[in-house]
Design a protein around this motif. Structure first.
Motif, PDB file in Angstrom:
ATOM      1  N   PHE A 116      -3.126   3.085  -2.853  1.00 49.96           N
ATOM      2  CA  PHE A 116      -2.542   3.552  -4.129  1.00 49.96           C
ATOM      3  C   PHE A 116      -3.470   4.514  -4.863  1.00 49.96           C
ATOM      4  O   PHE A 116      -3.802   4.319  -6.028  1.00 49.96           O
ATOM      5  N   THR A 117      -3.890   5.560  -4.154  1.00 48.56           N
ATOM      6  CA  THR A 117      -4.699   6.594  -4.800  1.00 48.56           C
ATOM      7  C   THR A 117      -4.254   7.966  -4.298  1.00 48.56           C
ATOM      8  O   THR A 117      -3.365   8.071  -3.456  1.00 48.56           O
ATOM      9  N   GLY A 118      -4.895   9.014  -4.817  1.00 47.14           N
ATOM     10  CA  GLY A 118      -4.463  10.376  -4.530  1.00 47.14           C
ATOM     11  C   GLY A 118      -4.683  10.831  -3.084  1.00 47.14           C
ATOM     12  O   GLY A 118      -5.442  10.225  -2.336  1.00 47.14           O
ATOM     13  N   SER A 119      -4.001  11.911  -2.709  1.00 42.62           N
ATOM     14  CA  SER A 119      -4.043  12.413  -1.331  1.00 42.62           C
ATOM     15  C   SER A 119      -5.455  12.777  -0.884  1.00 42.62           C
ATOM     16  O   SER A 119      -5.847  12.520   0.244  1.00 42.62           O
ATOM     17  N   LYS A 120      -6.211  13.405  -1.773  1.00 38.77           N
ATOM     18  CA  LYS A 120      -7.547  13.866  -1.381  1.00 38.77           C
ATOM     19  C   LYS A 120      -8.473  12.697  -1.093  1.00 38.77           C
ATOM     20  O   LYS A 120      -9.237  12.722  -0.130  1.00 38.77           O
ATOM     21  N   VAL A 121      -8.410  11.689  -1.949  1.00 39.58           N
ATOM     22  CA  VAL A 121      -9.245  10.500  -1.741  1.00 39.58           C
ATOM     23  C   VAL A 121      -8.805   9.800  -0.448  1.00 39.58           C
ATOM     24  O   VAL A 121      -9.641   9.385   0.361  1.00 39.58           O
ATOM     25  N   ASN A 122      -7.504   9.701  -0.225  1.00 38.10           N
ATOM     26  CA  ASN A 122      -6.990   9.098   1.010  1.00 38.10           C
ATOM     27  C   ASN A 122      -7.516   9.815   2.246  1.00 38.10           C
ATOM     28  O   ASN A 122      -7.969   9.198   3.202  1.00 38.10           O
ATOM     29  N   ARG A 123      -7.433  11.127   2.207  1.00 40.35           N
ATOM     30  CA  ARG A 123      -7.861  11.945   3.335  1.00 40.35           C
ATOM     31  C   ARG A 123      -9.346  11.706   3.613  1.00 40.35           C
ATOM     32  O   ARG A 123      -9.772  11.565   4.759  1.00 40.35           O
ATOM     33  N   THR A 124     -10.124  11.651   2.536  1.00 42.80           N
ATOM     34  CA  THR A 124     -11.568  11.459   2.663  1.00 42.80           C
ATOM     35  C   THR A 124     -11.866  10.067   3.217  1.00 42.80           C
ATOM     36  O   THR A 124     -12.682   9.915   4.128  1.00 42.80           O
ATOM     37  N   LEU A 125     -11.174   9.065   2.672  1.00 41.28           N
ATOM     38  CA  LEU A 125     -11.387   7.694   3.115  1.00 41.28           C
ATOM     39  C   LEU A 125     -11.050   7.539   4.593  1.00 41.28           C
ATOM     40  O   LEU A 125     -11.788   6.907   5.354  1.00 41.28           O
ATOM     41  N   SER A 126      -9.958   8.145   5.005  1.00 36.34           N
ATOM     42  CA  SER A 126      -9.546   8.076   6.408  1.00 36.34           C
ATOM     43  C   SER A 126     -10.617   8.696   7.312  1.00 36.34           C
ATOM     44  O   SER A 126     -10.996   8.145   8.345  1.00 36.34           O
ATOM     45  N   PHE A 127     -11.140   9.829   6.887  1.00 34.54           N
ATOM     46  CA  PHE A 127     -12.182  10.546   7.631  1.00 34.54           C
ATOM     47  C   PHE A 127     -13.456   9.700   7.749  1.00 34.54           C
ATOM     48  O   PHE A 127     -14.034   9.547   8.824  1.00 34.54           O
ATOM     49  N   ILE A 128     -13.853   9.122   6.616  1.00 35.05           N
ATOM     50  CA  ILE A 128     -15.083   8.322   6.590  1.00 35.05           C
ATOM     51  C   ILE A 128     -14.946   7.067   7.448  1.00 35.05           C
ATOM     52  O   ILE A 128     -15.838   6.734   8.234  1.00 35.05           O
ATOM     53  N   LEU A 129     -13.816   6.377   7.315  1.00 27.99           N
ATOM     54  CA  LEU A 129     -13.610   5.156   8.097  1.00 27.99           C
ATOM     55  C   LEU A 129     -13.652   5.475   9.594  1.00 27.99           C
ATOM     56  O   LEU A 129     -14.286   4.768  10.375  1.00 27.99           O
ATOM     57  N   ASN A 130     -12.986   6.545   9.993  1.00 29.17           N
ATOM     58  CA  ASN A 130     -13.034   6.966  11.396  1.00 29.17           C
ATOM     59  C   ASN A 130     -14.468   7.210  11.835  1.00 29.17           C
ATOM     60  O   ASN A 130     -14.872   6.840  12.927  1.00 29.17           O
ATOM     61  N   ARG A 131     -15.225   7.827  10.944  1.00 25.52           N
ATOM     62  CA  ARG A 131     -16.608   8.202  11.249  1.00 25.52           C
ATOM     63  C   ARG A 131     -17.507   6.966  11.437  1.00 25.52           C
ATOM     64  O   ARG A 131     -18.400   6.970  12.267  1.00 25.52           O
ATOM     65  N   VAL A 132     -17.254   5.920  10.643  1.00 20.71           N
ATOM     66  CA  VAL A 132     -18.099   4.729  10.786  1.00 20.71           C
ATOM     67  C   VAL A 132     -17.513   3.740  11.799  1.00 20.71           C
ATOM     68  O   VAL A 132     -17.943   2.587  11.879  1.00 20.71           O
ATOM     69  N   GLU A 157      -3.313   1.912   8.307  1.00 20.94           N
ATOM     70  CA  GLU A 157      -3.226   0.912   9.376  1.00 20.94           C
ATOM     71  C   GLU A 157      -4.493   1.017  10.206  1.00 20.94           C
ATOM     72  O   GLU A 157      -4.894   2.103  10.611  1.00 20.94           O
ATOM     73  N   LEU A 158      -5.124  -0.129  10.419  1.00 22.23           N
ATOM     74  CA  LEU A 158      -6.418  -0.106  11.102  1.00 22.23           C
ATOM     75  C   LEU A 158      -6.311  -0.615  12.539  1.00 22.23           C
ATOM     76  O   LEU A 158      -5.591  -1.569  12.817  1.00 22.23           O
ATOM     77  N   ASP A 159      -7.037   0.059  13.451  1.00 19.67           N
ATOM     78  CA  ASP A 159      -7.136  -0.429  14.829  1.00 19.67           C
ATOM     79  C   ASP A 159      -8.329  -1.375  14.867  1.00 19.67           C
ATOM     80  O   ASP A 159      -9.288  -1.155  15.598  1.00 19.67           O
ATOM     81  N   PHE A 160      -8.291  -2.399  14.084  1.00 18.14           N
ATOM     82  CA  PHE A 160      -9.460  -3.222  13.846  1.00 18.14           C
ATOM     83  C   PHE A 160      -8.933  -4.483  13.200  1.00 18.14           C
ATOM     84  O   PHE A 160      -8.312  -4.423  12.143  1.00 18.14           O
ATOM     85  N   SER A 161      -9.105  -5.619  13.863  1.00 21.56           N
ATOM     86  CA  SER A 161      -8.420  -6.799  13.338  1.00 21.56           C
ATOM     87  C   SER A 161      -9.365  -7.835  12.724  1.00 21.56           C
ATOM     88  O   SER A 161      -8.934  -8.832  12.183  1.00 21.56           O
ATOM     89  N   LYS A 162     -10.694  -7.567  12.848  1.00 22.66           N
ATOM     90  CA  LYS A 162     -11.633  -8.570  12.324  1.00 22.66           C
ATOM     91  C   LYS A 162     -11.831  -8.364  10.824  1.00 22.66           C
ATOM     92  O   LYS A 162     -12.589  -7.510  10.396  1.00 22.66           O
ATOM     93  N   LYS A 163     -11.118  -9.199  10.064  1.00 21.84           N
ATOM     94  CA  LYS A 163     -11.065  -9.013   8.620  1.00 21.84           C
ATOM     95  C   LYS A 163     -12.429  -9.114   7.930  1.00 21.84           C
ATOM     96  O   LYS A 163     -12.811  -8.247   7.148  1.00 21.84           O
ATOM     97  N   SER A 164     -13.165 -10.192   8.249  1.00 21.30           N
ATOM     98  CA  SER A 164     -14.430 -10.387   7.538  1.00 21.30           C
ATOM     99  C   SER A 164     -15.416  -9.267   7.864  1.00 21.30           C
ATOM    100  O   SER A 164     -16.164  -8.815   6.998  1.00 21.30           O
ATOM    101  N   GLU A 165     -15.393  -8.822   9.114  1.00 23.74           N
ATOM    102  CA  GLU A 165     -16.279  -7.729   9.515  1.00 23.74           C
ATOM    103  C   GLU A 165     -15.921  -6.445   8.752  1.00 23.74           C
ATOM    104  O   GLU A 165     -16.790  -5.729   8.271  1.00 23.74           O
ATOM    105  N   PHE A 166     -14.610  -6.223   8.647  1.00 22.61           N
ATOM    106  CA  PHE A 166     -14.137  -5.034   7.917  1.00 22.61           C
ATOM    107  C   PHE A 166     -14.563  -5.085   6.456  1.00 22.61           C
ATOM    108  O   PHE A 166     -15.079  -4.110   5.911  1.00 22.61           O
ATOM    109  N   LEU A 167     -14.377  -6.256   5.842  1.00 18.16           N
ATOM    110  CA  LEU A 167     -14.706  -6.383   4.420  1.00 18.16           C
ATOM    111  C   LEU A 167     -16.197  -6.169   4.167  1.00 18.16           C
ATOM    112  O   LEU A 167     -16.574  -5.507   3.198  1.00 18.16           O
ATOM    113  N   SER A 168     -17.033  -6.687   5.042  1.00 15.87           N
ATOM    114  CA  SER A 168     -18.470  -6.525   4.800  1.00 15.87           C
ATOM    115  C   SER A 168     -18.889  -5.075   5.075  1.00 15.87           C
ATOM    116  O   SER A 168     -19.733  -4.518   4.383  1.00 15.87           O
ATOM    117  N   LEU A 169     -18.265  -4.478   6.087  1.00 18.42           N
ATOM    118  CA  LEU A 169     -18.552  -3.070   6.380  1.00 18.42           C
ATOM    119  C   LEU A 169     -18.161  -2.195   5.183  1.00 18.42           C
ATOM    120  O   LEU A 169     -18.892  -1.304   4.766  1.00 18.42           O
TER     121      LEU A 169
END
Length: 713
Positions: free
Chosen positions: A604-620, A634-646
């Motif tokens: 629930f945020t703007g397109s630019k922030v979304n685009r940046t977040l998507s890029f960064i998540l892919n990068r890490v 949608e994440l290709d990553f199912s380990k919730k606790s790992e995701f949250l700490s990351l």
DNA sequence: GACCTGCTGCGGACTG
């Protein structure tokens, strides 16, 4: 003294002859201020509130037109607007015996030549025509514009926040430099955000301390009617079209379906419905790919129709102030991408007395319904998204360096650096950076150093000497569509542009008979049935505040009685769907879903922030798919606790993404397509451009820091 | 499924 008394006698006579009963509030205020001071002013007031007169009545009363040289320069983003304003300003100037000259690509050469022979009065021009003059006839800039007293910028919001705006800002600074005195500026707009106390706007006009804003915020009474018709396939629902037809068949109406293909679909299908029941046949389409003459005919038809009804299906081509006379109603199909756009569209309607004016907001899918509702509520709150100005417009600098060097036909590095330094458009770019860019341009033969002076190099000549040089924006390649010698419009080359295919264009149906790839021409003949045309393009960015408002709607229990039952039911369903998350704050809380080995979240945020977040998540290492319309990851990553700490440890201040940005440009150069001149920058500067314009790292970092994931129950 | 914006100078044909 009253504002009227402050005006010069010829102008007062003009007002008496017009039989105006009174001056509008914005005019009263502007007249008092402009006549009394030499400040710059920004006049903000809704469409059709008499802004042009608010600027010109006092300016024409005040300026002394005797003596050589042009005294008032009016700048417009559109040729069509210049042509409209020309007639109004000329009528006014007949009372003063002051000549008015149109100066744009389609204006008469004879009139331009006459102005060169005897420079005087008022000139109406586009930024691109000014640029052409700087490049080809720089002496004319001095000859015509060294005596300016006032510059008027129309529809200034259409320039702000874009390359074209920085370009205009630079041109104004360059004109001020040759001016013997100092000109004042009056800028006009219907939509400027008041966040940050107009700081960007004042900077833009070059003298923040002496720039004042005059604003009339009187809201426009208008009823919104929301209607929901779910779209099954890619075509618009028939029930929607029937509803739209019935509601608008006895009015003058503009329909905004957001995309050129859909514009054609609406125009053709409404026309067919009207034919069937014997209604009027005045259904038109109006967008950038409809032939210019056809568009002018449509505008003329609308303007002269005092008794005849019509329906124009259009894109943002009819959003700005082109005069098309009275429109009773406006229909918007699916959400606008910005509040500013909604304001402009709403502003086109409701000038007929004694008739309440309606805005029909149709939605064809749930997310669009929600976004449309969010836009409407923000509109009612008088919210407008803030403008973000590019701090370091390296790409515009490339263009302006070429322009300055070409215009000077030889200039020393010292002088060039001084010209850039003293130009407010580039105030955040250092001399070191400018030098580095100049060196790079020399390396790629765009510039050449001859003893102590820089001139345009061999490769530079190729771009400077084409008509494509004057704009800051790209123009895609299209095929001209012609039927028996008559131009219809244009189409891109796509899977659809093949012989015997039937398409809509200019509100009519055509069969493709021949395609000439060499001369980029498509021959067509009229047909009975077809499909909407396919165009390519990027969706415009949506502001964070709109998405935030969407979440706010979802967690509230507000009822919307201006919405039809299917619409209200859909909002109820969406609220129920999101009730599995205990969202308390629409500002910081965001839904995170886990289940069935799947992980997804709604930002629930703007397109630019979304685009940046998507890029960064892919990068890490968190591969993800972003659904922009739903602001969903949608994440290709199912380990919730790992995701949250990351995610918790993600601090963009501590990670350097410059290598990643450079890689992105090298692997997919088309990412930089938003910048026409950026490709001539050194690679690290291209990366900076991407970082600050395509992405929003700062905004994203703030978003991550404040974010609080709420898991499903 | 995805908007919009603008354009010189020169040579040659044609018109009054």
């Amino acid at each position: 003294m009253t504002a009227f008394d402050l005006l010069s006698e010829p102008i007062r006579k003009y007002i008496r002859d017009q039989r105006w009963e009174s001056l509008r509030p914005i005019q009263e205020a502007a007249i008092q201020k402009i006549i009394a001071t030499d400040n710059n002013y920004v006049l903000i007031s809704r469409t059709a509130s008499g802004k042009t007169e608010a600027a010109f009545l006092p300016i024409l009363s005040k300026v002394n037109f005797k003596g050589k040289g042009v005294k008032v320069l009016y700048i417009s983003p559109l040729i069509a607007l210049i042509n409209d304003q020309f007639m109004r300003v000329e009528k006014l100037c007949e009372y003063l015996d002051v000549p008015v000259t149109k100066w744009h690509g389609e204006a008469s050469k004879g009139a331009k030549d006459r102005l060169i022979k005897a420079p005087e009065g008022i000139v109406l021009i586009t930024p691109e025509s000014l640029e052409a003059m700087f490049v080809n006839k720089p002496h004319n800039i001095h000859h015509l514009f060294s005596t300016l007293e006032y510059v008027v910028i129309d529809e200034i919001h259409s320039f702000l926040g874009s390359d074209r705006g920085i370009h205009l800002q630079s041109l104004l600074q360059r004109i001020q430099k040759v001016n013997t005195g100092k000109f004042s500026t009056v800028a006009l707009s219907a939509t400027v955000s008041d966040e940050n106390k107009y700081a960007e706007l004042k900077e833009f006009l070059g003298d923040p301390e002496h720039t004042k804003v005059i604003r009339d915020t009187t809201p426009k009474p208008i009823n919104a009617v929301f209607k929901y018709f779910e779209r099954g396939n890619s075509e618009l629902p028939l029930d929607l079209l029937k509803d739209l037809y019935i509601r608008t068949r006895d009015s003058k109406v503009l329909v905004f379906p957001n995309a050129r293909g859909k514009v054609e679909e609406v125009a053709v299908k409404l026309k067919k419905l009207s034919e069937k029941v014997g209604g009027h046949a005045n259904y038109f389409s109006h967008h950038s790919s409809v032939d210019k003459e056809v568009r002018e005919y449509v505008e003329f038809f609308a303007k002269k129709s005092t008794h005849e009804n019509f329906c124009i299906s259009c894109t943002s081509t009819l959003e700005l102030g082109i005069d098309i006379g009275n429109v009773d109603e406006v229909a918007q199909i699916d959400a606008t991408h910005s509040i500013a756009s909604l304001i402009q569209r709403v502003g086109r309607s409701g000038r007929r007395e004694g008739k309440s004016s309606n805005l029909f907001l149709y939605a064809t899918d749930r997310w669009s319904l929600l976004q449309s509702l969010a836009c409407w509520l923000l509109f009612k709150e008088q919210y407008i998204e803030p403008i973000s100005m590019t701090q370091k417009p390296y790409d515009v600098l490339v263009h302006q360096l070429l322009s300055m060097i070409k215009g000077a036909s030889g200039i020393t590095l010292t002088q060039l650096l001084e010209d850039v330094r003293s130009n407010a458009a580039f105030k955040n770019i250092s001399a070191e950076e400018t030098t580095e860019i100049i060196n790079h341009l020399t390396e790629i033969d765009f510039l050449e150093k001859l003893r102590h002076e820089y001139i345009i190099g061999i490769e530079g000549e190729k771009v400077v000497n084409t008509k494509d040089f004057y704009t800051l924006f790209h123009t895609p390649v299209f095929f001209r569509v012609i039927s028996q010698g008559v131009k219809i419009g244009e189409l891109p080359l796509s899977a659809q542009t093949i012989i015997d295919e039937n398409v809509y264009l200019s509100a009519r149906i055509w069969t493709i008979k021949d395609i000439d790839y060499k001369s980029k021409k498509i021959e067509v003949l009229p047909a009975k049935d077809g499909k909407k045309p396919l165009f390519f393009g990027d969706a415009a960015d949506t502001a964070p505040k709109i998405r935030e408002k969407m979440l706010e709607i979802l967690i509230s229990d507000e009822k919307y009685d201006f919405m039809d039952e299917p619409g209200q039911e859909m909002i109820r369903q969406m609220r129920k769907y999101f009730s599995i998350y205990d969202i308390r704050s629409y500002q910081t809380d965001r839904p995170l879903f886990s289940g069935n080995d799947k992980l997804k979240f709604y930002s629930f945020t703007g397109s630019k922030v979304n685009r940046t977040l998507s890029f960064i998540l892919n990068r890490v290492g968190i591969k993800n798919q972003l659904q922009e319309n739903e602001s969903e990851f949608e994440l290709d990553f199912s380990k919730k606790s790992e995701f949250l700490s990351l995610f918790k440890d993600l601090n963009l201040n501590h990670v350097n993404f410059d290598d990643a940005l450079t890689e992105l440009i090298e692997n997919s150069p088309e990412t930089l397509n938003f910048s026409k001149w950026g490709i001539y920058l050194p690679l690290n500067y291209q990366a900076q451009l991407l970082k600050n314009r395509y992405f929003d790292f700062e905004g994203c970092n703030e978003f991550i820091r404040n974010l609080n994931f709420i898991e499903n129950k």
